[in-house]
Motif scaffolding. Structure first.
Motif, short mmCIF file in Angstrom:
data_model
loop_
_atom_site.label_atom_id
_atom_site.label_comp_id
_atom_site.label_asym_id
_atom_site.label_seq_id
_atom_site.Cartn_x
_atom_site.Cartn_y
_atom_site.Cartn_z
N ILE A 107 0.83 -1.20 0.00
CA ILE A 107 0.00 0.00 0.00
C ILE A 107 0.86 1.25 0.00
N THR A 111 -4.93 4.32 0.22
CA THR A 111 -5.86 3.76 -0.75
C THR A 111 -5.50 2.33 -1.08
N LEU A 112 -6.48 1.44 -1.04
CA LEU A 112 -6.23 0.05 -1.40
C LEU A 112 -6.15 -0.08 -2.92
N GLU A 114 -6.81 -1.34 -6.73
CA GLU A 114 -8.08 -1.64 -7.37
C GLU A 114 -8.40 -3.13 -7.38
N MET A 148 -6.82 4.63 6.47
CA MET A 148 -7.33 3.47 5.76
C MET A 148 -8.66 2.95 6.31
N GLU A 150 -11.79 3.90 6.27
CA GLU A 150 -12.95 3.86 5.37
C GLU A 150 -12.75 2.85 4.25
N SER A 151 -11.55 2.81 3.66
CA SER A 151 -11.33 1.88 2.54
C SER A 151 -11.37 0.43 3.01
N VAL A 152 -10.86 0.16 4.21
CA VAL A 152 -10.91 -1.20 4.75
C VAL A 152 -12.35 -1.58 5.08
N ALA A 154 -15.01 -0.48 3.57
CA ALA A 154 -15.67 -0.73 2.29
C ALA A 154 -15.30 -2.11 1.75
N LEU A 155 -14.04 -2.50 1.89
CA LEU A 155 -13.60 -3.81 1.44
C LEU A 155 -14.34 -4.91 2.20
N GLU A 158 -17.86 -5.51 1.01
CA GLU A 158 -17.89 -6.33 -0.19
C GLU A 158 -17.57 -7.80 0.10
#
Length: 220
Positions: A107, A111-112, A114, A148, A150-152, A154-155, A158
């Motif tokens: 990383i 941001t993770l 794509e 990180m 929020e991005s984690v 969101a992951l 999913e």
């Protein structure tokens, strides 16, 4: 409570101490760098399988055939994959060697990549580590955990069953913050518990395990 992985082991006594201290994963590196081991050295360091402790081989850009041979020779539970290879090849390695495959996402910033969702879906586990040019890991460089969040999250929305392994710059002094912010299932440490590259400090290993477990208890 997160499991603890002690990685970059180069000495038999360090592997034994890590297991006694409560580590759930013991890692050896077969991908170059200051902690690189040959196959005979890795076999000696890991020793015989231990109840409740899983064995991890960290590999780089070796061919799938070579990775399968290493994993089989060491009877590891996990192959941790640095570098990039086709997802189908990663699946083949796991099935043929009879082990889990953990892709490493390196990383930059917060941001993770794509392809994080794709790799998480393929493997069920992702290792997040800091990107440092020319080095695979053990750099002591920490990720931006707060950035990180929020991005984690969101992951995980999913991929609710995803197992997250957090590496990069973890130490006894900061692992509680990382656990509180990102709730990883596994925390992965190498240089953060060393007195020299590849030489684990037994006190810091114990401190790391206790700090990781205590942080999870306090956040309940």
């Amino acid at each position: 409570m997160p499991d603890v992985k002690i990685c970059g082991l180069t000495r038999v006594e360090d592997a034994r101490h890590a297991a006694r201290s409560g580590a759930s994963f013991l890692g050896v590196i077969l991908a170059g760098g200051p902690r690189h081991l040959t196959l005979p050295e890795a076999r000696q360091v890991l020793g015989a399988p231990r109840h409740g402790v899983r064995r991890v081989a960290v590999v780089g850009d070796q061919s799938a055939v070579d990775v399968i041979a290493l994993a089989s020779a060491l009877t590891v539970d996990v192959v941790q994959m640095h570098g990039r290879r086709p997802p189908a090849e990663a699946v083949q390695i796991g099935r043929t060697a009879g082990c889990e495959v953990w892709p490493v996402l390196r990383i930059t910033g917060a941001t993770l990549p794509e392809d994080a969702i794709m790799w998480g879906a393929v493997s069920g586990t992702l290792v997040l580590d800091a990107f440092v040019a020319g080095q695979l890991g053990g750099t002591g460089v920490a990720l931006d955990w707060s950035g990180m969040v929020e991005s984690v999250a969101a992951l995980r929305r999913e991929l609710p069953a995803l197992r997250l392994v957090l590496a990069g710059g973890l130490r006894p002094e900061n692992v509680a913050d990382a656990v509180r912010l990102l709730s990883p299932q596994v925390v992965d440490v190498s240089s953060g518990v060393e007195s020299a590259p590849g030489v684990k400090d037994p006190v810091r290993v114990q401190q790391f395990v206790r700090a990781a477990h205590r942080a999870a208890e306090m956040s309940r």
